[in-house]
Design a protein around this motif. Structure first.
Motif, PDB file in Angstrom:
ATOM      1  N   GLY A   1       7.401  10.844 -10.595  1.00 43.59           N
ATOM      2  CA  GLY A   1       8.322  10.993 -11.489  1.00 43.59           C
ATOM      3  C   GLY A   1       9.317  10.507  -9.945  1.00 43.59           C
ATOM      4  N   THR A   2       9.123  11.312  -9.236  1.00 45.43           N
ATOM      5  CA  THR A   2      10.609  10.985  -8.241  1.00 45.43           C
ATOM      6  C   THR A   2      10.566   9.555  -7.821  1.00 45.43           C
ATOM      7  OG1 THR A   2       9.151  12.569  -6.625  1.00 45.43           O
ATOM      8  CG2 THR A   2      11.007  11.825  -5.297  1.00 45.43           C
ATOM      9  N   MET A   3       9.461   8.409  -7.954  1.00 50.33           N
ATOM     10  CA  MET A   3      10.528   6.958  -7.812  1.00 50.33           C
ATOM     11  C   MET A   3      10.845   6.620  -8.562  1.00 50.33           C
ATOM     12  SD  MET A   3       9.129   6.558  -4.851  1.00 50.33           S
ATOM     13  CE  MET A   3       8.471   4.628  -4.774  1.00 50.33           C
ATOM     14  N   ARG A   4      10.763   7.423  -9.841  1.00 53.00           N
ATOM     15  CA  ARG A   4      11.661   6.998 -11.395  1.00 53.00           C
ATOM     16  C   ARG A   4      12.989   7.432 -10.784  1.00 53.00           C
ATOM     17  NH1 ARG A   4       8.554   8.389 -15.600  1.00 53.00           N
ATOM     18  NH2 ARG A   4       7.885   6.957 -15.672  1.00 53.00           N
ATOM     19  N   ARG A   5      13.006   8.431 -10.344  1.00 52.74           N
ATOM     20  CA  ARG A   5      14.284   8.801 -10.484  1.00 52.74           C
ATOM     21  C   ARG A   5      15.607   8.174  -9.302  1.00 52.74           C
ATOM     22  NH1 ARG A   5      12.118  13.863 -10.728  1.00 52.74           N
ATOM     23  NH2 ARG A   5      11.859  14.549  -8.446  1.00 52.74           N
ATOM     24  N   LEU A   6      14.664   7.912  -7.697  1.00 45.43           N
ATOM     25  CA  LEU A   6      14.786   6.533  -6.852  1.00 45.43           C
ATOM     26  C   LEU A   6      15.418   5.467  -7.609  1.00 45.43           C
ATOM     27  CD1 LEU A   6      12.683   7.563  -3.879  1.00 45.43           C
ATOM     28  CD2 LEU A   6      14.811   7.440  -3.705  1.00 45.43           C
ATOM     29  N   ALA A   7      14.637   4.996  -8.874  1.00 43.68           N
ATOM     30  CA  ALA A   7      14.889   3.712  -8.621  1.00 43.68           C
ATOM     31  C   ALA A   7      16.741   3.976 -10.015  1.00 43.68           C
ATOM     32  CB  ALA A   7      13.888   3.363  -9.657  1.00 43.68           C
ATOM     33  N   GLY A   8      16.776   4.736 -10.282  1.00 45.21           N
ATOM     34  CA  GLY A   8      17.895   4.829 -11.379  1.00 45.21           C
ATOM     35  C   GLY A   8      18.978   4.915 -10.071  1.00 45.21           C
ATOM     36  N   ARG A   9      18.869   6.160  -9.474  1.00 45.91           N
ATOM     37  CA  ARG A   9      19.813   6.461  -8.340  1.00 45.91           C
ATOM     38  C   ARG A   9      20.549   4.954  -7.114  1.00 45.91           C
ATOM     39  NH1 ARG A   9      18.052  11.072  -4.449  1.00 45.91           N
ATOM     40  NH2 ARG A   9      20.580  11.878  -5.077  1.00 45.91           N
ATOM     41  N   MET A  10      18.971   3.598  -7.234  1.00 48.52           N
ATOM     42  CA  MET A  10      19.530   2.581  -6.468  1.00 48.52           C
ATOM     43  C   MET A  10      20.328   1.671  -7.848  1.00 48.52           C
ATOM     44  SD  MET A  10      15.737   1.663  -4.041  1.00 48.52           S
ATOM     45  CE  MET A  10      16.956   0.124  -4.142  1.00 48.52           C
ATOM     46  N   ALA A  11      20.145   1.908  -9.031  1.00 50.10           N
ATOM     47  CA  ALA A  11      20.314   0.865 -10.050  1.00 50.10           C
ATOM     48  C   ALA A  11      22.314   1.103  -9.631  1.00 50.10           C
ATOM     49  CB  ALA A  11      19.819   1.582 -11.856  1.00 50.10           C
ATOM     50  N   GLU A  12      22.116   3.004  -9.390  1.00 54.22           N
ATOM     51  CA  GLU A  12      23.396   3.579  -9.769  1.00 54.22           C
ATOM     52  C   GLU A  12      24.243   2.612  -8.081  1.00 54.22           C
ATOM     53  OE1 GLU A  12      23.201   7.089 -10.845  1.00 54.22           O
ATOM     54  OE2 GLU A  12      22.411   6.325 -12.935  1.00 54.22           O
ATOM     55  N   THR A  13      23.824   2.565  -6.853  1.00 55.59           N
ATOM     56  CA  THR A  13      24.209   2.517  -6.201  1.00 55.59           C
ATOM     57  C   THR A  13      25.083   1.425  -5.762  1.00 55.59           C
ATOM     58  OG1 THR A  13      22.697   3.714  -5.096  1.00 55.59           O
ATOM     59  CG2 THR A  13      23.775   2.736  -3.595  1.00 55.59           C
TER      60      THR A  13
ATOM     61  N   VAL B   1       0.479  -1.135  -0.049  1.00 55.36           N
ATOM     62  CA  VAL B   1       0.055   0.078   0.049  1.00 55.36           C
ATOM     63  C   VAL B   1       0.787   1.227  -0.253  1.00 55.36           C
ATOM     64  CG1 VAL B   1      -1.579   1.329   1.637  1.00 55.36           C
ATOM     65  CG2 VAL B   1      -2.232  -1.467   0.950  1.00 55.36           C
ATOM     66  N   LEU B   2       1.552   0.564   0.498  1.00 58.41           N
ATOM     67  CA  LEU B   2       2.734   2.532   1.241  1.00 58.41           C
ATOM     68  C   LEU B   2       3.549   2.432  -0.532  1.00 58.41           C
ATOM     69  CD1 LEU B   2       3.878   1.922   4.517  1.00 58.41           C
ATOM     70  CD2 LEU B   2       2.343   3.821   3.753  1.00 58.41           C
ATOM     71  N   GLU B   3       3.948   1.250  -1.374  1.00 56.23           N
ATOM     72  CA  GLU B   3       5.008   2.090  -2.045  1.00 56.23           C
ATOM     73  C   GLU B   3       3.929   2.314  -3.785  1.00 56.23           C
ATOM     74  OE1 GLU B   3       8.129  -0.428  -5.049  1.00 56.23           O
ATOM     75  OE2 GLU B   3       7.337  -1.543  -3.132  1.00 56.23           O
ATOM     76  N   GLY B   4       2.479   1.869  -3.093  1.00 52.92           N
ATOM     77  CA  GLY B   4       1.721   2.637  -4.439  1.00 52.92           C
ATOM     78  C   GLY B   4       0.828   4.108  -3.931  1.00 52.92           C
ATOM     79  N   VAL B   5       1.448   4.050  -2.929  1.00 57.77           N
ATOM     80  CA  VAL B   5       0.777   5.629  -2.804  1.00 57.77           C
ATOM     81  C   VAL B   5       2.189   6.683  -3.536  1.00 57.77           C
ATOM     82  CG1 VAL B   5       0.754   7.295  -1.257  1.00 57.77           C
ATOM     83  CG2 VAL B   5      -0.483   5.464  -0.729  1.00 57.77           C
ATOM     84  N   CYS B   6       3.076   5.515  -3.317  1.00 55.59           N
ATOM     85  CA  CYS B   6       3.877   6.666  -3.785  1.00 55.59           C
ATOM     86  C   CYS B   6       4.350   6.573  -5.220  1.00 55.59           C
ATOM     87  CB  CYS B   6       5.844   5.990  -2.859  1.00 55.59           C
ATOM     88  SG  CYS B   6       5.679   6.234  -1.215  1.00 55.59           S
ATOM     89  N   TYR B   7       4.226   5.626  -5.603  1.00 56.59           N
ATOM     90  CA  TYR B   7       4.250   5.671  -6.947  1.00 56.59           C
ATOM     91  C   TYR B   7       3.054   6.405  -7.364  1.00 56.59           C
ATOM     92  CZ  TYR B   7       7.812   2.647  -7.729  1.00 56.59           C
ATOM     93  OH  TYR B   7       9.523   1.937  -7.637  1.00 56.59           O
ATOM     94  N   ALA B   8       1.950   5.939  -6.724  1.00 59.60           N
ATOM     95  CA  ALA B   8       0.138   7.124  -7.346  1.00 59.60           C
ATOM     96  C   ALA B   8       0.827   8.767  -7.141  1.00 59.60           C
ATOM     97  CB  ALA B   8      -0.602   6.848  -6.949  1.00 59.60           C
ATOM     98  N   LEU B   9       1.182   9.297  -6.065  1.00 59.08           N
ATOM     99  CA  LEU B   9       1.775  10.892  -5.954  1.00 59.08           C
ATOM    100  C   LEU B   9       2.516  11.202  -6.368  1.00 59.08           C
ATOM    101  CD1 LEU B   9       0.429  10.890  -2.373  1.00 59.08           C
ATOM    102  CD2 LEU B   9      -1.151  10.978  -4.495  1.00 59.08           C
TER     103      LEU B   9
END
Length: 57
Positions: free
Chosen positions: A20-32, A9-17
């Protein structure tokens, strides 16, 4: 089971709201580096266990 559902639920809310931020976060995690992600995951798990322990007292 309830904890996993709440996490979804929490993850879904983050992606819904803020998709763009979640996409950037996923990109940063791939580089970490893996060791940093591992330590962050361990820290998050420990904090989660502590919170569950506090809530159950």
């Amino acid at each position: 089971m309830t904890g996993a559902a709440l996490a979804l639920v929490l993850e879904g809310v983050c992606y819904a709201l803020m998709p763009g931020t979640m996409r950037r976060l996923a990109g940063r995690m791939a580089e970490t580096p893996a060791h940093r992600l591992r330590w962050a995951g361990l820290a998050g798990a420990c904090i989660g266990v502590g919170l569950v322990w506090l809530a159950r007292r």
